[in-house]
Design a protein around this motif. Structure first.
Motif, mmCIF file in Angstrom:
data_model
loop_
_atom_site.group_PDB
_atom_site.id
_atom_site.type_symbol
_atom_site.label_atom_id
_atom_site.label_comp_id
_atom_site.label_asym_id
_atom_site.label_seq_id
_atom_site.Cartn_x
_atom_site.Cartn_y
_atom_site.Cartn_z
ATOM 1 N N LEU A 157 -70.806 -10.179 -25.614
ATOM 2 C CA LEU A 157 -71.658 -10.556 -25.257
ATOM 3 C C LEU A 157 -72.589 -10.895 -26.861
ATOM 4 O O LEU A 157 -71.430 -10.779 -27.878
ATOM 5 N N GLU A 158 -73.647 -11.046 -26.823
ATOM 6 C CA GLU A 158 -74.152 -12.315 -27.683
ATOM 7 C C GLU A 158 -74.217 -10.864 -29.061
ATOM 8 O O GLU A 158 -73.537 -11.509 -30.494
ATOM 9 N N GLU A 159 -74.648 -9.456 -29.043
ATOM 10 C CA GLU A 159 -74.502 -8.706 -29.819
ATOM 11 C C GLU A 159 -73.834 -8.550 -30.903
ATOM 12 O O GLU A 159 -73.144 -7.902 -31.726
ATOM 13 N N ASP A 160 -72.386 -8.593 -29.854
ATOM 14 C CA ASP A 160 -70.583 -8.693 -30.570
ATOM 15 C C ASP A 160 -70.715 -9.447 -30.767
ATOM 16 O O ASP A 160 -69.298 -9.786 -32.425
ATOM 17 N N VAL A 161 -70.995 -10.735 -31.896
ATOM 18 C CA VAL A 161 -70.600 -11.681 -32.017
ATOM 19 C C VAL A 161 -71.275 -11.751 -33.346
ATOM 20 O O VAL A 161 -71.377 -12.817 -33.921
ATOM 21 N N GLY A 162 -72.051 -10.942 -34.081
ATOM 22 C CA GLY A 162 -73.343 -11.190 -35.011
ATOM 23 C C GLY A 162 -72.589 -10.687 -35.971
ATOM 24 O O GLY A 162 -73.357 -11.842 -37.397
ATOM 25 N N LEU A 163 -71.817 -9.724 -36.733
ATOM 26 C CA LEU A 163 -71.072 -9.907 -37.381
ATOM 27 C C LEU A 163 -70.300 -10.916 -37.639
ATOM 28 O O LEU A 163 -70.001 -11.491 -38.674
ATOM 29 N N ALA A 164 -69.309 -11.963 -36.988
ATOM 30 C CA ALA A 164 -68.951 -12.535 -37.593
ATOM 31 C C ALA A 164 -69.910 -13.810 -37.776
ATOM 32 O O ALA A 164 -68.973 -14.029 -38.311
ATOM 33 N N ASP A 207 -73.400 -21.011 -35.357
ATOM 34 C CA ASP A 207 -73.839 -19.827 -34.394
ATOM 35 C C ASP A 207 -73.122 -19.373 -33.108
ATOM 36 O O ASP A 207 -73.230 -19.853 -32.211
ATOM 37 N N LEU A 208 -72.707 -18.399 -33.453
ATOM 38 C CA LEU A 208 -71.105 -18.203 -31.834
ATOM 39 C C LEU A 208 -72.417 -17.743 -30.520
ATOM 40 O O LEU A 208 -71.593 -17.546 -29.478
ATOM 41 N N ALA A 209 -73.112 -16.688 -31.562
ATOM 42 C CA ALA A 209 -74.129 -16.451 -30.321
ATOM 43 C C ALA A 209 -74.692 -17.317 -29.038
ATOM 44 O O ALA A 209 -74.405 -16.815 -28.117
ATOM 45 N N GLU A 210 -74.742 -18.197 -29.667
ATOM 46 C CA GLU A 210 -75.565 -18.937 -29.086
ATOM 47 C C GLU A 210 -74.253 -19.850 -28.091
ATOM 48 O O GLU A 210 -74.509 -20.099 -26.840
ATOM 49 N N PHE A 211 -72.792 -20.165 -29.024
ATOM 50 C CA PHE A 211 -71.520 -20.515 -27.900
ATOM 51 C C PHE A 211 -71.728 -19.807 -27.213
ATOM 52 O O PHE A 211 -71.405 -20.271 -25.696
ATOM 53 N N LEU A 212 -71.788 -18.570 -27.100
ATOM 54 C CA LEU A 212 -70.864 -17.598 -26.409
ATOM 55 C C LEU A 212 -71.892 -17.494 -25.195
ATOM 56 O O LEU A 212 -71.559 -17.230 -23.788
ATOM 57 N N ARG A 213 -73.453 -17.485 -25.232
ATOM 58 C CA ARG A 213 -73.626 -17.693 -24.160
ATOM 59 C C ARG A 213 -73.598 -18.244 -22.861
ATOM 60 O O ARG A 213 -74.180 -18.619 -22.078
ATOM 61 N N GLY A 214 -73.997 -20.013 -24.078
ATOM 62 C CA GLY A 214 -73.983 -21.414 -23.515
ATOM 63 C C GLY A 214 -73.022 -21.092 -22.347
ATOM 64 O O GLY A 214 -72.025 -21.543 -21.326
ATOM 65 N N MET A 215 -71.518 -20.449 -23.046
ATOM 66 C CA MET A 215 -70.015 -20.625 -22.197
ATOM 67 C C MET A 215 -69.780 -19.277 -20.802
ATOM 68 O O MET A 215 -69.881 -19.568 -19.292
ATOM 69 N N LEU A 216 -71.075 -18.120 -21.727
ATOM 70 C CA LEU A 216 -70.883 -17.450 -20.604
ATOM 71 C C LEU A 216 -72.024 -17.868 -19.013
ATOM 72 O O LEU A 216 -71.698 -17.648 -17.929
#
Length: 423
Positions: free
Chosen positions: A389-396, A405-414
């Motif tokens: 989830l978004e919090e898991d890519v915060g460090l990256a 913005d990996l968190a935004e990309f991950l949420r869009g993918m999910l």
């Protein structure tokens, strides 16, 4: 390879003033807000009206499509405002604290079957504390996970130690673990930092298992632990829950009363002193930082510096408040300079050791980041993105300097996968 896993991760440091008091201080803020987690949308039916007086633990709203799942008052008080978005989507329910109010008591001893336990958790307000993978959000009312991961470790900057939150509550924690084991046919993993055992061996006929983690981030991230222990898929969802919430479930079963306080650390470079408090969910961040904030403009964030967001109320699952100085608004560059220096395409990902460590050396970091940036959903699924989830890519995101913005990309993918593939 084992040595690499032991050393995997990073220890990002952020400045923060020292904590004056050693132990936590009990604080019930005069205002509290009931709202959804960041990025989550829930259609609800309010069960109270503005100016109603409610007891602690009383239901104030329920899910429109699953009315048995209820949201409850975190403290005794009066309903001040009910704000809904179009489509009866929850924005926030604000209430004022009134001392000496009543506390709702449930029949915890009667929850002896799977069905009765689910009914109790959903009516008492425990169900929203569960989070499912993939896609996030709370589980469906009748969902049965392939595994449950209990997080008794948190490696994010400024995170309070879950062991401190469990001190003196070992019996309640064991009772809560036993109850969780009945909700799944698979294992219940308790992820913890090195130290004394948190429960006795053989709990749940061996279904409850201890998993030691190293103190570097993101080893204490739920997504990384799920990926390592029981990868989530569309057909095999996995739940995660904080250890303090498991102890609260144990108290609910023993006493019939759901505790509404949680251990929260207030830290950040925008403070004069750090704090450790016990506050209710949805607590007012302004009151919790009162007289501790340094002079000048500042940003109040619910969550850690890596994955937190600017907020008014403490988010449902957060146990950190970060206060940072508000950055000055620099003069924007001329439009022609901006056009020459900024590209509409994602910036290239440069493979570095830090990026690999930002995923705990457990995922092919560069390949996953490229798949997310390019919108390659199939490849991201193969690489383990469904457990994240978004919090898991915060460090990256932090390691990449905010360029992706990996968190935004991950949420869009999910969201795309949930729309196209989920039943």
């Amino acid at each position: 390879m084992p040595a690499l896993k032991v050393r995997a991760g990073l220890t990002p440091t952020f400045p923060s003033p020292p904590q004056r008091d050693r132990g936590p201080t009990d604080v019930i803020t005069q205002e509290a807000g009931i709202r959804t987690s960041s990025g989550q949308t829930l259609r609800i039916t309010p069960l109270v009206k503005e100016d109603d007086l409610v007891a602690q633990g009383a239901p104030v709203a329920c899910l429109r499509d699953a009315p048995q799942i209820q949201f409850v008052a975190p403290m005794p008080g009066r309903i001040a405002r009910i704000s809904l978005k179009p489509g009866r989507k929850l924005s926030e329910i604000v209430m004022f604290h009134e001392a000496g109010g009543e506390v709702v008591q449930h029949d915890g001893a009667g929850a002896t079957t799977d069905h009765a336990l689910r009914d109790l958790m959903q009516s008492a307000g425990v169900w929203p504390w569960l989070r499912r993978r993939p896609f996030g959000g709370m589980p469906a009312a009748d969902e049965r996970p392939s595994a449950i991961v209990v997080m008794a470790i948190d490696t994010r900057p400024f995170a309070p130690d879950p062991r401190q939150a469990l001190a003196g509550r070992e019996e309640a924690f064991a009772h809560g673990l036993q109850a969780l084991a009945s909700l799944s046919d698979g294992p219940v993993f308790v992820c913890h930092a090195p130290g004394p055992a948190l429960f006795e061996r053989g709990l749940g006929d061996g279904q409850v298992r201890a998993e030691a983690c190293t103190p570097r981030h993101p080893q204490g991230s739920a997504g990384l632990r799920i990926h390592a222990l029981a990868p989530a898929t569309i057909e095999t969802p996995v739940w995660d829950i904080h250890a303090e919430d498991v102890a609260a479930l144990g108290d609910l079963l023993s006493t019939g009363i759901l505790p509404m306080s949680r251990l929260v650390r207030v830290a950040g470079s925008g403070l004069r002193e750090s704090r450790l408090v016990r506050a209710q969910p949805g607590a007012d961040l302004r009151e919790l930082t009162l007289r501790a904030v340094a002079p000048g403009a500042h940003v109040l964030m619910s969550g850690s510096p890596l994955d937190g967001h600017e907020a008014h109320w403490l988010a449902p699952r957060h146990r950190q408040i970060t206060v940072l100085p508000r950055p000055q608004n620099d003069k924007p560059p001329h439009w022609f300079v901006a056009a020459l220096t900024r590209s509409g395409l994602p910036k290239p990902v440069i493979p570095t050791a830090a990026l690999t460590q930002a995923f705990g050396a457990a995922l092919p970091a560069v390949a996953l980041v490229r798949a997310l940036s390019a919108g390659d959903d199939e490849m991201a699924m193969k690489l383990g993105a469904l457990s994240m989830l978004e919090e898991d890519v915060g460090l990256a995101d932090y390691v990449l300097g905010g360029q992706s913005d990996l968190a935004e990309f991950l949420r869009g993918m999910l969201d795309r996968i949930q729309t196209e593939l989920a039943p």
